[in-house]
Design a protein around this motif. Structure first.
Motif, PDB file in Angstrom:
ATOM      1  N   VAL A  91      41.872  70.023 -19.226  1.00  0.00           N
ATOM      2  CA  VAL A  91      40.587  70.930 -19.429  1.00  0.00           C
ATOM      3  C   VAL A  91      39.882  70.726 -18.026  1.00  0.00           C
ATOM      4  O   VAL A  91      39.541  69.549 -17.918  1.00  0.00           O
ATOM      5  CB  VAL A  91      39.945  70.738 -20.646  1.00  0.00           C
ATOM      6  CG1 VAL A  91      38.419  71.288 -20.512  1.00  0.00           C
ATOM      7  CG2 VAL A  91      40.687  71.098 -21.750  1.00  0.00           C
ATOM      8  N   LEU A 130      37.022  72.532 -27.283  1.00  0.00           N
ATOM      9  CA  LEU A 130      38.226  72.074 -26.522  1.00  0.00           C
ATOM     10  C   LEU A 130      38.408  70.753 -26.650  1.00  0.00           C
ATOM     11  O   LEU A 130      39.771  70.310 -26.652  1.00  0.00           O
ATOM     12  CB  LEU A 130      37.874  72.276 -25.157  1.00  0.00           C
ATOM     13  CG  LEU A 130      37.851  73.605 -24.436  1.00  0.00           C
ATOM     14  CD1 LEU A 130      37.191  74.004 -23.220  1.00  0.00           C
ATOM     15  CD2 LEU A 130      39.132  74.664 -24.847  1.00  0.00           C
ATOM     16  N   THR A 158      38.643  65.222 -19.976  1.00  0.00           N
ATOM     17  CA  THR A 158      38.111  66.397 -19.148  1.00  0.00           C
ATOM     18  C   THR A 158      38.093  65.973 -17.710  1.00  0.00           C
ATOM     19  O   THR A 158      37.166  65.300 -17.317  1.00  0.00           O
ATOM     20  CB  THR A 158      36.834  66.853 -19.873  1.00  0.00           C
ATOM     21  OG1 THR A 158      37.099  67.126 -21.225  1.00  0.00           O
ATOM     22  CG2 THR A 158      36.482  68.158 -19.306  1.00  0.00           C
TER      23      THR A 158
END
Length: 221
Positions: A111, A93, A137
């Motif tokens: 994410v 990711l 993130t």
């Protein structure tokens, strides 16, 4: 004879298999030409609302549904002591996230990594772990009942599993879904990225990045 650990693992596998079967039937029912052509993301014919939730973010603030508005979001559950699936998935990711850095921050895909091990994963530890893969993130957790409700709304499961007798007393791991939930800019459950895509012999971070970039472009006013 089955022990408790085996039973838990079988239940998770069964739930995952039933979820995949339902998803396959759901996707097959989609009208031809109604969805954009995507490589890694499987979209539902119609997004579905998810119940309200409140998660504790690594910076100490609450993550509420409205804060995800305006972005396509990939949600992944796991824990910082995870030996393989979590670090591998977050690495893939992060590769996708680096390709999104050129996109406007106001609509850039996100994410969200949610720890399902609140006993060991404090918000600070969780933030350090997630941000080691990519600074953008989002990292959050909650108490177990809240996590169970949240993950269930995304068709995900997790279970605490004691380690064998050779491990220290009280030692455990967490079995959890390996797929990603795809939330649309309205915060609805819009689709999935299956664990098979993420953990294939040839992972597809480029395909995930391209799919989310395309969805972001097509959802602009």
């Amino acid at each position: 004879m089955f022990n408790r650990t085996t039973l838990v693992i079988l239940c998770i596998a069964l739930a995952g298999g039933l979820g995949l079967l339902a998803a396959q039937r759901y996707f097959v029912a989609a009208p031809a030409g109604a969805q954009p052509e995507l490589e890694a993301v499987q979209l539902y014919p119609q997004p579905r609302e998810i119940p309200g939730f409140a998660l504790q973010q690594s910076d100490g603030t609450q993550l509420l549904p409205g804060e995800l508005a305006g972005h396509w979001t990939l949600v992944f559950i796991g824990f910082t002591h995870c030996p393989d699936i979590c670090p591998m998935t977050l690495t893939h990711l992060a590769q996708a996230q680096r390709t999104w850095e050129a996109l406007p921050e106001a609509t850039r895909p996100r994410v969200l990594f949610v720890s399902v091990d609140p006993e060991r994963d404090t918000p600070e530890r969780l933030g350090d772990y997630a941000h080691a893969f990519h600074r953008d993130t989002l990292a959050a957790t909650a108490d177990v009942p809240a996590l169970e409700a949240f993950t269930r709304s995304l068709s995900m499961v997790f279970a605490r599993v004691p380690l064998d007798d050779a491990a220290p007393e009280g030692a455990y791991t967490i079995d959890h879904s390996a797929s990603l939930a795809v939330l649309d800019p309205q915060g609805r459950m819009a689709g999935v990225v299956s664990g098979r895509v993420l953990n294939a012999e040839t992972p597809q971070p480029e395909a995930i990045a391209a799919d989310l970039a395309r969805l972001t472009a097509e959802s602009r006013p």
